[in-house]
Structure formats: C-alpha cells, structure tokens
Design an enzyme around this catalytic site. Structure first.
Site, PDB file in Angstrom:
ATOM      1  N   ASP A  19       0.817  -1.214   0.000  1.00  0.00           N
ATOM      2  CA  ASP A  19       0.000   0.000   0.000  1.00  0.00           C
ATOM      3  C   ASP A  19       0.854   1.269   0.000  1.00  0.00           C
ATOM      4  O   ASP A  19       0.639   2.190   0.802  1.00  0.00           O
ATOM      5  CB  ASP A  19      -0.963  -0.011   1.187  1.00  0.00           C
TER       6      ASP A  19
ATOM      7  N   ASP B 160      -5.131 -13.786   3.480  1.00  0.00           N
ATOM      8  CA  ASP B 160      -6.504 -13.880   2.985  1.00  0.00           C
ATOM      9  C   ASP B 160      -7.355 -12.797   3.647  1.00  0.00           C
ATOM     10  O   ASP B 160      -7.608 -12.833   4.860  1.00  0.00           O
ATOM     11  CB  ASP B 160      -7.081 -15.272   3.276  1.00  0.00           C
TER      12      ASP B 160
ATOM     13  N   ASN C 154      -6.909 -12.192   7.589  1.00  0.00           N
ATOM     14  CA  ASN C 154      -6.889 -10.792   8.021  1.00  0.00           C
ATOM     15  C   ASN C 154      -8.286 -10.505   8.558  1.00  0.00           C
ATOM     16  O   ASN C 154      -9.226 -10.342   7.777  1.00  0.00           O
ATOM     17  CB  ASN C 154      -6.546  -9.864   6.865  1.00  0.00           C
TER      18      ASN C 154
END
Length: 554
Positions: free
Chosen positions: A234, A332, A366
């Site tokens: 990110d 995931d 996650n």
C-alpha cells in the site's frame, strides 16, 4: 464426538466412556509441557475435578513424546489412563486441548491421531481503522492456541510506530505491552510475527534508515520474539524518498529485495515479506527482481488474484509460487471489513480450493476490526489450515456457530439467523440474508394469494426471533455480544418494525410508526473506525425492501 473441531484424520472409538475421574495424577510432565499441563488442569477444574496428583488416582494422565511430523499428536483415552503424546511441545499442547474437549464431551474411550496440513495457520492484524485493544489481543492469542492456530502477525495499519512513525522506538509502556503479547503467544505455542511497514518514507540509500529499522526489530527480539516481517504494501510504487535510491537500485523490486535481505542477514533466520505487488499473477519487472534477488528462504505474502478475491484456486497458488519463486503465505482478506464500513462478514469461509497446501505454506486470515466477531470465520480458517484437502465450508461454518453457541439450541438458532443477516461482503458473498429473503418471499406470496392469517403468523414469528436475538446471542459469548451490539440493536429494531407491520396489514394503520422504526434501525452506528461514519448494515436490501413494499402497497 462433535466437540473435536475439526474432525481428526484418524479416530478410533473403543466404545463407551471412561468413568469420570475423581482423583487424577499427571505423569511425564517436563518443563516444555507447562502450557499443555495448564490446559489439562484448567479443563479438570472446569469439570469439578480438584484432587490432582494424589497417590491413589483413578485416572492417570501421561504426557509423552512420540514420532511424527511437527505438531503431530496422539490422544488415547482408556480406563484408568489418558495418553497425551506429541511429536513436539506444540503437538503435546494440541493433545491437551483435544483432551479438554473430550472431557467436556463425557470422556469417551477413543484414540485420536492428527497432524496439520499447513505449516502456518492463524491471523494477521493488518487492517485499517481502530486497532484491537491490548486485552483483545491477549484473548485472541488464547483463542488461536485453543484452536490449533500457530501464528499471529502483528501489523495493525493504525499503530503509528508500525507504519507512519516507524523510525521512532516504541515508548516503554507500548514495549511492555508487546512483551506481554510475545509471552502470551509463546505460552499458546503461537508464533508472534513482528512486522514493520516503513514504505511510506524509507530511504533505501540512507544508512540511518536501515539502522532505525533494525533497531526496531532488535527491540522486539529482545522481548523473546523470533519471527519478523517487512511490509512494503500500500505504497506509491513510482515514488522514491531519496534521489540516490533510483540511482543505486534502479527499480523498486531490487530496492525491496535488498532491504529485506538486510533484515534476513540481521535476523539469522528466514523472514517474511509483504511486497508492493502483493496480488495478481502478471509477470512484472518488480516480481522478477523479487524472484531473482530476494533471499531464497524468505516467505512472500500474496492475497490472490485480487486484494479480496472471491476465489483462490490451486492453479493460481501454483502460479504464484512460480511467479515469486519463493515460499508463499496467503494473506486472505476475510473477514476484514475496513473496505465495507457498516458490515461484519459472518458468512461461510468459501471460495478457496481444497488442496492449496500443495503450493503454499499457509493461509492466514486478516480479520475484522471486531476481533470476537471474527472468530466465526477464524474457526473455519483453523479447520482449513489443519486439513485443507477435506475442508467443507458449509459444515465448518455450522460447526463454528455451534462451537460459539456452547451447546445451547436457542443460542445457535439466533447465531445462525444473525450470521444470515450479515452474509454480504461484496467479494466472497454478494447476496445478503438469503434465508431471511426466502422467508419474507413466502410471507409476501401468502399475502398476494389471500392467505393473510398464514402471512401474519409467519411474520409475527420472524419478528419475535429478531427482537429476541440480542438476548440469545449474548448467552453465547460476552465479548462477541458487546462487539455486535450495534448490529444486534439494528436487528432488534428491524424486528420491531416487522412486528409493527401487523396492524398495517390488518387494518391499514401504523404506517408512520413502522417508518420511524425503520429509520432508527438504519441509523444505528458502531463506534470503531471506519464504521462510525454511517449506519450498520443488517439484512439490507431484504428487511427494508420487504417493509417498504408492504407499506407502499397497503
């Protein structure tokens, strides 16, 4: 034997149950077995057995080491003796947890043998928004250990010392809390993976930045942490933070491989890496440089073909392993909900092919901002990571809700209904509240066909269930109920709106009262970021659509 979750690979029933113990002795316990011993003692105390280590026991619980793969275990329950055998300390601890469940189930005479399918199983606190509290994290580590999950990746995006202010050392009070987390993880045989995310500002050519990064890791290593991860996700891949960086490294992939390799050299053990290109299967210069330059034993995190993919197939996992050329860990993004404010995904954990373990080292969740509510999905992750070849998403979801309900049929029914109202996540599940939609469709058909009494009877029953839902769910787990308060309150208000629809249907009165209840239900908010900005979504597009259709048509 429904108490063993997931079902073991090998189960032999010897018939009957072992007489419930009154006097117990523990033998073979070593210093490495203290966690397993604590599990056994707690289970015995919950069962009302307090006479332990007596000279004349009617049940001996024997701890032992045996052959097998890492974390493999065997439990043998027979008259007068229980064997808890592990291939290692973790296996023995898992055997102890199975014994605890068997004891709660009446202590049937059985042999249970099992081993995990994946080396890494657990969770990543890697979401945006309100981080979990320290107390929530401690409870979460206990949950992971009890469900045979062996990894917790500390990577909360809104921990400023993890990401925005990564160069700054943790203050002493924060470091003390991290020390407690590391200790609790170790006690539960959970690997605590400490992660730093320096990508927003790191200068790869500045020695002081590398020193700051290694010092950050060293401070947590001193607490007993043995697992480390560099997260460079990110970030803007086109931006360098020092003009020297591009000249030295040429491209971001090479810079990232260089940085992670420096951490690997410092750690002296394999580390983990979240790349900037953490999803997708297209060959790029970045991925090629990671493949060619990154230390071979470094594990690479990958989310699938998309950030939150509806499916992950065996072939995709194979491609990812070949594309990155390194061990793959699947990050995931389920049931994470930072991208869907107002929703908490409680649907089945599905869309993942059985057999991913042929190409990946682990599949970790996650979770959502709501840690206790995430345990519905996490129970399914525990099953999948333990046996991904025989995983059944529907059955695992039902077992997760039943485990949470604690054996209460009314609580289970309320949890099943509550999960149905919170199915939609816009990735794995696009349909909201399918069971409630079907029930309301039946009621609408009865009304259209002139079966008003049948319709009112069904409507009243459904409304009563929604109104009673908060109280019944609260009986399952106090932490779950507290976190779910906004969604449960909204469900109750939708139930009250359905109940208020009865006089509208019977004699055409009360329209405004129904609309006020609908507005109240739609306005309920949770206080965690990012859910605090708007109302929570419960059965949206189903409950509100039915109410609106009846009001407009009456």
């Amino acid at each position: 034997m429904g108490s063993i979750i997931p079902p073991p690979r090998r189960l032999i029933r010897h018939g009957g149950t072992v007489p419930f113990p009154g006097r117990v002795a523990l033998t073979g316990v070593t210093g490495a077995d203290r966690a397993a011993e604590n599990v056994v003692r707690s289970a015995l105390h919950r069962a009302g057995v307090y006479r332990i280590e007596v000279p004349d026991p009617d049940l001996t619980i024997r701890f032992a080491r045996g052959p097998g793969a890492p974390e493999e275990y065997r439990v043998v329950v027979q008259a007068g003796e229980v064997l808890l055998e592990g291939a290692d300390d973790t296996g023995t601890c898992y055997a102890a947890h199975v014994f605890a469940r068997l004891l709660a189930d009446g202590l049937p005479a059985v042999t249970v043998e099992d081993r995990p399918g994946m080396a890494w199983r657990g969770s990543i606190e890697g979401f945006y928004g309100t981080p979990w509290t320290h107390r929530e994290r401690l409870a979460h580590l206990d949950f992971l250990g009890a469900h045979r999950m062996n990894a917790y990746v500390y990577a909360p995006k809104d921990d400023p010392y993890h990401r925005d202010r990564w160069r700054e050392p943790y203050p002493s009070d924060e470091l003390s809390r991290l020390a407690e987390l590391v200790d609790r993880a170790n006690a539960n045989h959970v690997r605590f993976v400490f992660t730093v995310s320096p990508g927003l500002s790191i200068r790869y050519s500045e020695p002081a930045d590398l020193d700051a990064l290694l010092a950050k890791f060293a401070a947590v290593k001193a607490l007993g942490c043995e697992h480390f991860c560099v997260a460079l996700d990110d970030i803007d891949p086109r931006r360098w933070h020092d003009p020297r960086d591009e000249a030295v490294h040429g491209h971001l992939g090479a810079a990232h491989a260089w940085l992670v390799n420096r951490v690997r050299g410092w750690a002296g053990v394999p580390v983990q890496f979240v790349p900037t290109e953490y999803h997708g299967l297209a060959e790029t210069r970045y991925k090629k440089e990671v493949r060619d330059l990154l230390a071979p034993d470094t594990a690479v995190w990958w989310t699938g073909h998309d950030v939150v993919p509806a499916t992950i197939t065996v072939d995709e996992a194979r491609q990812a392993r070949e594309l990155f050329g390194h061990p793959i860990l699947v990050w995931d993004n389920y049931p994470v909900n930072d991208y869907i404010p107002g929703r908490v995904p409680l649907g089945p954990y599905d869309g993942r092919d059985n057999g991913l373990s042929a190409h990946v080292e682990g599949v970790l969740s996650n979770p959502a901002n709501q840690v206790a509510m995430s345990t519905v999905a996490l129970r399914a992750f525990a099953e999948y990571g333990w046996d991904d070849t025989g995983f059944d998403a529907t059955a695992a979801h039902r077992r997760a809700l039943a485990d949470l309900a604690g054996g209460r049929a009314d609580t289970l029914a309320a949890l099943v209904a509550f999960a149905d109202l919170n199915t939609r996540d816009d990735r794995l599940h696009h349909e909201q509240a399918p069971e409630h939609a079907a029930a309301l469709a039946t009621i609408r058909a009865d009304l259209d066909n002139g079966k008003r009494e049948d319709a009112l009877s069904r409507l009243t029953l459904l409304a009563e269930r929604l109104i009673a839902m908060p109280e019944r769910v609260a009986a399952a787990d106090a932490r779950f109920a507290v976190e779910a308060q906004a969604w449960l309150t909204a469900a109750r208000l939708w139930g009250e709106a359905l109940a208020a629809l009865v006089p509208v249907i019977e004699d055409g009165t009360g329209h405004d009262h129904v609309r006020r209840l609908m507005a109240a239900a739609a306005g309920v908010r949770d206080d965690r970021r990012p859910h605090h900005k708007g109302g929570v979504h419960v059965g949206d597009g189903v409950l509100d659509a039915f109410l609106t259709a009846v009001l407009d048509g009456s």
